[in-house]
Scaffold this motif. Structure first.
Motif, PDB file in Angstrom:
ATOM      1  N   LEU A 144       0.831  -1.208   0.000  1.00  0.00           N
ATOM      2  CA  LEU A 144       0.000   0.000   0.000  1.00  0.00           C
ATOM      3  C   LEU A 144       0.866   1.258   0.000  1.00  0.00           C
ATOM      4  N   ASP A 145       1.964   1.235   0.757  1.00  0.00           N
ATOM      5  CA  ASP A 145       2.886   2.378   0.743  1.00  0.00           C
ATOM      6  C   ASP A 145       3.423   2.618  -0.668  1.00  0.00           C
ATOM      7  N   GLU A 146       3.758   1.536  -1.362  1.00  0.00           N
ATOM      8  CA  GLU A 146       4.252   1.675  -2.730  1.00  0.00           C
ATOM      9  C   GLU A 146       3.175   2.268  -3.639  1.00  0.00           C
ATOM     10  N   LEU A 147       1.946   1.860  -3.459  1.00  0.00           N
ATOM     11  CA  LEU A 147       0.858   2.431  -4.257  1.00  0.00           C
ATOM     12  C   LEU A 147       0.686   3.920  -3.956  1.00  0.00           C
ATOM     13  N   LEU A 148       0.807   4.299  -2.695  1.00  0.00           N
ATOM     14  CA  LEU A 148       0.696   5.714  -2.334  1.00  0.00           C
ATOM     15  C   LEU A 148       1.814   6.532  -2.985  1.00  0.00           C
ATOM     16  N   ARG A 149       3.005   5.947  -3.082  1.00  0.00           N
ATOM     17  CA  ARG A 149       4.117   6.645  -3.726  1.00  0.00           C
ATOM     18  C   ARG A 149       3.890   6.754  -5.237  1.00  0.00           C
ATOM     19  N   GLN A 179      -2.098  11.522  -7.284  1.00  0.00           N
ATOM     20  CA  GLN A 179      -3.024  12.254  -6.425  1.00  0.00           C
ATOM     21  C   GLN A 179      -3.097  11.710  -4.997  1.00  0.00           C
ATOM     22  N   ALA A 180      -2.449  10.594  -4.743  1.00  0.00           N
ATOM     23  CA  ALA A 180      -2.502   9.999  -3.404  1.00  0.00           C
ATOM     24  C   ALA A 180      -1.736  10.867  -2.416  1.00  0.00           C
ATOM     25  N   ARG A 181      -2.161  10.834  -1.189  1.00  0.00           N
ATOM     26  CA  ARG A 181      -1.514  11.605  -0.132  1.00  0.00           C
ATOM     27  C   ARG A 181      -0.396  10.769   0.484  1.00  0.00           C
ATOM     28  N   ALA A 182       0.815  11.175   0.259  1.00  0.00           N
ATOM     29  CA  ALA A 182       1.967  10.445   0.793  1.00  0.00           C
ATOM     30  C   ALA A 182       1.990  10.487   2.316  1.00  0.00           C
ATOM     31  N   ASP A 183       1.248  11.414   2.918  1.00  0.00           N
ATOM     32  CA  ASP A 183       1.197  11.514   4.374  1.00  0.00           C
ATOM     33  C   ASP A 183       0.572  10.266   5.012  1.00  0.00           C
ATOM     34  N   PHE A 184      -0.117   9.468   4.213  1.00  0.00           N
ATOM     35  CA  PHE A 184      -0.723   8.248   4.752  1.00  0.00           C
ATOM     36  C   PHE A 184       0.318   7.148   4.967  1.00  0.00           C
ATOM     37  N   ILE A 185       1.467   7.277   4.335  1.00  0.00           N
ATOM     38  CA  ILE A 185       2.507   6.256   4.485  1.00  0.00           C
ATOM     39  C   ILE A 185       2.943   6.202   5.940  1.00  0.00           C
ATOM     40  N   GLY A 186       2.880   5.021   6.509  1.00  0.00           N
ATOM     41  CA  GLY A 186       3.337   4.810   7.888  1.00  0.00           C
ATOM     42  C   GLY A 186       2.312   5.082   8.971  1.00  0.00           C
ATOM     43  N   ILE A 187       1.053   5.338   8.600  1.00  0.00           N
ATOM     44  CA  ILE A 187       0.070   5.640   9.656  1.00  0.00           C
ATOM     45  C   ILE A 187      -0.221   4.428  10.536  1.00  0.00           C
ATOM     46  N   GLU A 188       0.230   3.231  10.122  1.00  0.00           N
ATOM     47  CA  GLU A 188       0.021   2.054  10.964  1.00  0.00           C
ATOM     48  C   GLU A 188       0.795   2.160  12.271  1.00  0.00           C
ATOM     49  N   LEU A 246       0.737   4.886  14.118  1.00  0.00           N
ATOM     50  CA  LEU A 246       0.003   5.795  15.004  1.00  0.00           C
ATOM     51  C   LEU A 246      -0.815   4.991  16.006  1.00  0.00           C
ATOM     52  N   THR A 247      -1.311   5.685  17.025  1.00  0.00           N
ATOM     53  CA  THR A 247      -2.161   5.009  18.001  1.00  0.00           C
ATOM     54  C   THR A 247      -3.526   4.742  17.388  1.00  0.00           C
ATOM     55  N   GLU A 248      -4.270   3.864  18.015  1.00  0.00           N
ATOM     56  CA  GLU A 248      -5.612   3.537  17.527  1.00  0.00           C
ATOM     57  C   GLU A 248      -6.497   4.783  17.506  1.00  0.00           C
ATOM     58  N   GLU A 249      -6.345   5.631  18.510  1.00  0.00           N
ATOM     59  CA  GLU A 249      -7.153   6.861  18.574  1.00  0.00           C
ATOM     60  C   GLU A 249      -6.798   7.818  17.444  1.00  0.00           C
ATOM     61  N   GLU A 250      -5.513   7.950  17.132  1.00  0.00           N
ATOM     62  CA  GLU A 250      -5.086   8.831  16.046  1.00  0.00           C
ATOM     63  C   GLU A 250      -5.608   8.327  14.699  1.00  0.00           C
ATOM     64  N   ILE A 251      -5.548   7.024  14.502  1.00  0.00           N
ATOM     65  CA  ILE A 251      -6.055   6.453  13.246  1.00  0.00           C
ATOM     66  C   ILE A 251      -7.561   6.642  13.148  1.00  0.00           C
ATOM     67  N   ALA A 296      -3.566  17.711   2.813  1.00  0.00           N
ATOM     68  CA  ALA A 296      -2.419  17.053   3.448  1.00  0.00           C
ATOM     69  C   ALA A 296      -2.859  16.340   4.722  1.00  0.00           C
ATOM     70  N   MET A 297      -2.209  15.225   5.008  1.00  0.00           N
ATOM     71  CA  MET A 297      -2.479  14.477   6.240  1.00  0.00           C
ATOM     72  C   MET A 297      -2.150  15.333   7.443  1.00  0.00           C
ATOM     73  N   ALA A 298      -1.177  16.203   7.297  1.00  0.00           N
ATOM     74  CA  ALA A 298      -0.783  17.089   8.405  1.00  0.00           C
ATOM     75  C   ALA A 298      -1.973  17.930   8.849  1.00  0.00           C
ATOM     76  N   ARG A 299      -2.788  18.385   7.896  1.00  0.00           N
ATOM     77  CA  ARG A 299      -3.982  19.168   8.266  1.00  0.00           C
ATOM     78  C   ARG A 299      -4.935  18.312   9.086  1.00  0.00           C
ATOM     79  N   LEU A 300      -5.102  17.074   8.684  1.00  0.00           N
ATOM     80  CA  LEU A 300      -5.997  16.198   9.420  1.00  0.00           C
ATOM     81  C   LEU A 300      -5.510  15.988  10.847  1.00  0.00           C
ATOM     82  N   LEU A 301      -4.223  15.781  10.995  1.00  0.00           N
ATOM     83  CA  LEU A 301      -3.657  15.550  12.324  1.00  0.00           C
ATOM     84  C   LEU A 301      -3.644  16.820  13.164  1.00  0.00           C
TER      85      LEU A 301
END
Length: 135
Positions: free
Chosen positions: A79-84, A88-97, A99-104, A127-132
């Motif tokens: 999935l990380d490779e697909l995001l890269r 249009q995919a948000r690279a900020d999603f790479i590595g979200i696994e 994060l804590t369950e609450e953050e996800i 951007a994922m940063a905005r979401l966080l």
């Protein structure tokens, strides 16, 4: 040792999920049940099946968990490779696994809210940063 265990765990987990494994387990229980009168339904007779099933269950937990961990890691890498690869995919999603369950859950809720009314397409470059940062 690692490669051996990986191969061993994969093969056992694969066999454990097969119809043949079920047949073997069912056959074992049937043989045990039919042998009851032979052993007078003794405590030792009962202890044999209890001990056997406990040991098999205990060991299978580790083997199946090992297989599941490898499958999850492989899926995350794919999935990380697909995001890269997808522009249009948000690279900020790479590595979200990591994060804590609450953050996800917070990210998931914000994505659902961002998607708007059913059928409406979300903007392609938030951007994922905005979401966080909206916590």
């Amino acid at each position: 040792m690692n490669k051996f265990f990986t191969l061993f765990a994969s093969r056992i987990a694969s066999f454990a999920g097969s119809p043949m494994a079920f047949i073997v387990a069912l056959g074992t229980v049937l043989v045990w049940g039919v042998s009851g009168p032979l052993f007078g339904f003794s405590e030792v007779w009962q202890l044999v099946i209890n001990t056997g099933t406990t040991i098999v269950t205990f060991l299978m937990i580790f083997l199946v968990q090992n297989s599941q961990n490898r499958d999850s890691a492989a899926m995350e890498a794919k999935l990380d490779e697909l995001l890269r690869a997808v522009e249009q995919a948000r690279a900020d999603f790479i590595g979200i696994e990591h994060l804590t369950e609450e953050e996800i859950e917070d990210i998931r809720a914000r994505l659902e809210k961002e998607n708007g009314p059913e059928g409406e397409k979300p903007p392609p470059h938030h951007a994922m940063a905005r979401l966080l940062s909206r916590r």
